[in-house]
Design a protein around this motif. Sequence first.
Motif, PDB file in Angstrom:
ATOM      1  N   GLU A  50       0.838  -1.206   0.000  1.00 25.82           N
ATOM      2  CA  GLU A  50       0.000   0.000   0.000  1.00 25.82           C
ATOM      3  C   GLU A  50       0.869   1.251   0.000  1.00 25.82           C
ATOM      4  O   GLU A  50       0.603   2.209  -0.724  1.00 25.82           O
ATOM      5  CB  GLU A  50      -0.865   0.049   1.260  1.00 25.82           C
ATOM      6  CG  GLU A  50      -2.000  -0.900   1.313  1.00 25.82           C
ATOM      7  CD  GLU A  50      -2.692  -0.810   2.665  1.00 25.82           C
ATOM      8  OE1 GLU A  50      -2.870   0.310   3.191  1.00 25.82           O
ATOM      9  OE2 GLU A  50      -3.044  -1.866   3.197  1.00 25.82           O
ATOM     10  N   LEU A  57      -5.653   1.036   2.783  1.00 25.55           N
ATOM     11  CA  LEU A  57      -6.695   0.052   3.050  1.00 25.55           C
ATOM     12  C   LEU A  57      -6.905  -0.056   4.552  1.00 25.55           C
ATOM     13  O   LEU A  57      -6.005   0.223   5.350  1.00 25.55           O
ATOM     14  CB  LEU A  57      -6.305  -1.323   2.500  1.00 25.55           C
ATOM     15  CG  LEU A  57      -6.108  -1.434   0.991  1.00 25.55           C
ATOM     16  CD1 LEU A  57      -5.562  -2.802   0.637  1.00 25.55           C
ATOM     17  CD2 LEU A  57      -7.406  -1.175   0.258  1.00 25.55           C
ATOM     18  N   GLU A  61      -9.752  -5.020   5.490  1.00 21.65           N
ATOM     19  CA  GLU A  61      -9.586  -5.271   4.056  1.00 21.65           C
ATOM     20  C   GLU A  61      -8.305  -6.054   3.786  1.00 21.65           C
ATOM     21  O   GLU A  61      -8.285  -6.949   2.942  1.00 21.65           O
ATOM     22  CB  GLU A  61      -9.579  -3.950   3.279  1.00 21.65           C
ATOM     23  CG  GLU A  61     -10.906  -3.218   3.314  1.00 21.65           C
ATOM     24  CD  GLU A  61     -10.834  -1.850   2.691  1.00 21.65           C
ATOM     25  OE1 GLU A  61     -11.729  -1.516   1.891  1.00 21.65           O
ATOM     26  OE2 GLU A  61      -9.869  -1.097   2.984  1.00 21.65           O
ATOM     27  N   ARG A  62      -7.249  -5.711   4.492  1.00 28.48           N
ATOM     28  CA  ARG A  62      -5.983  -6.442   4.344  1.00 28.48           C
ATOM     29  C   ARG A  62      -6.157  -7.906   4.718  1.00 28.48           C
ATOM     30  O   ARG A  62      -5.675  -8.797   4.007  1.00 28.48           O
ATOM     31  CB  ARG A  62      -4.904  -5.815   5.219  1.00 28.48           C
ATOM     32  CG  ARG A  62      -4.427  -4.493   4.736  1.00 28.48           C
ATOM     33  CD  ARG A  62      -3.258  -3.997   5.592  1.00 28.48           C
ATOM     34  NE  ARG A  62      -3.195  -2.566   5.487  1.00 28.48           N
ATOM     35  CZ  ARG A  62      -3.269  -1.725   6.507  1.00 28.48           C
ATOM     36  NH1 ARG A  62      -3.367  -2.186   7.753  1.00 28.48           N
ATOM     37  NH2 ARG A  62      -3.221  -0.431   6.307  1.00 28.48           N
TER      38      ARG A  62
END
Length: 123
Positions: A50, A57, A61-62
């Motif tokens: 990222e 994020l 989400e990761r």
Amino acid sequence: METTRYDRREFMGYFTSVGLGSTLLPGVLWAKLASDAALEITAATIADAEEVAGIKLEPEEREMMVDGLRLQTQRIAALHKIPLDNSVSPAIVFNPLPPGKVVAPDRRHPPVRSRVQRRTLGA
């Protein structure tokens, strides 16, 4: 010296094909890959990516991405294990027809254009 399972030429070729060959991104990612011994995909690895890509994020989400990326890595590794002889030509042309299938040519006649009738301004 430890060897990696990645080939720098293929790695850089991929990024060039997606339009990122002239940016610093491929070089930075390659340096990161070459320096990591484990190459384990974790939420921290995604956070590093990222930072390089300039996106943000959420931690949830990761975590959702980790399993998908690991599965994709396993699939790519399985594809690399398939022996491919040099006599196999690359897939340059896509032909959806099965071997031996022939499509009948179109028998329609070409369109015939009619003459355009000209009108005079005074009519």
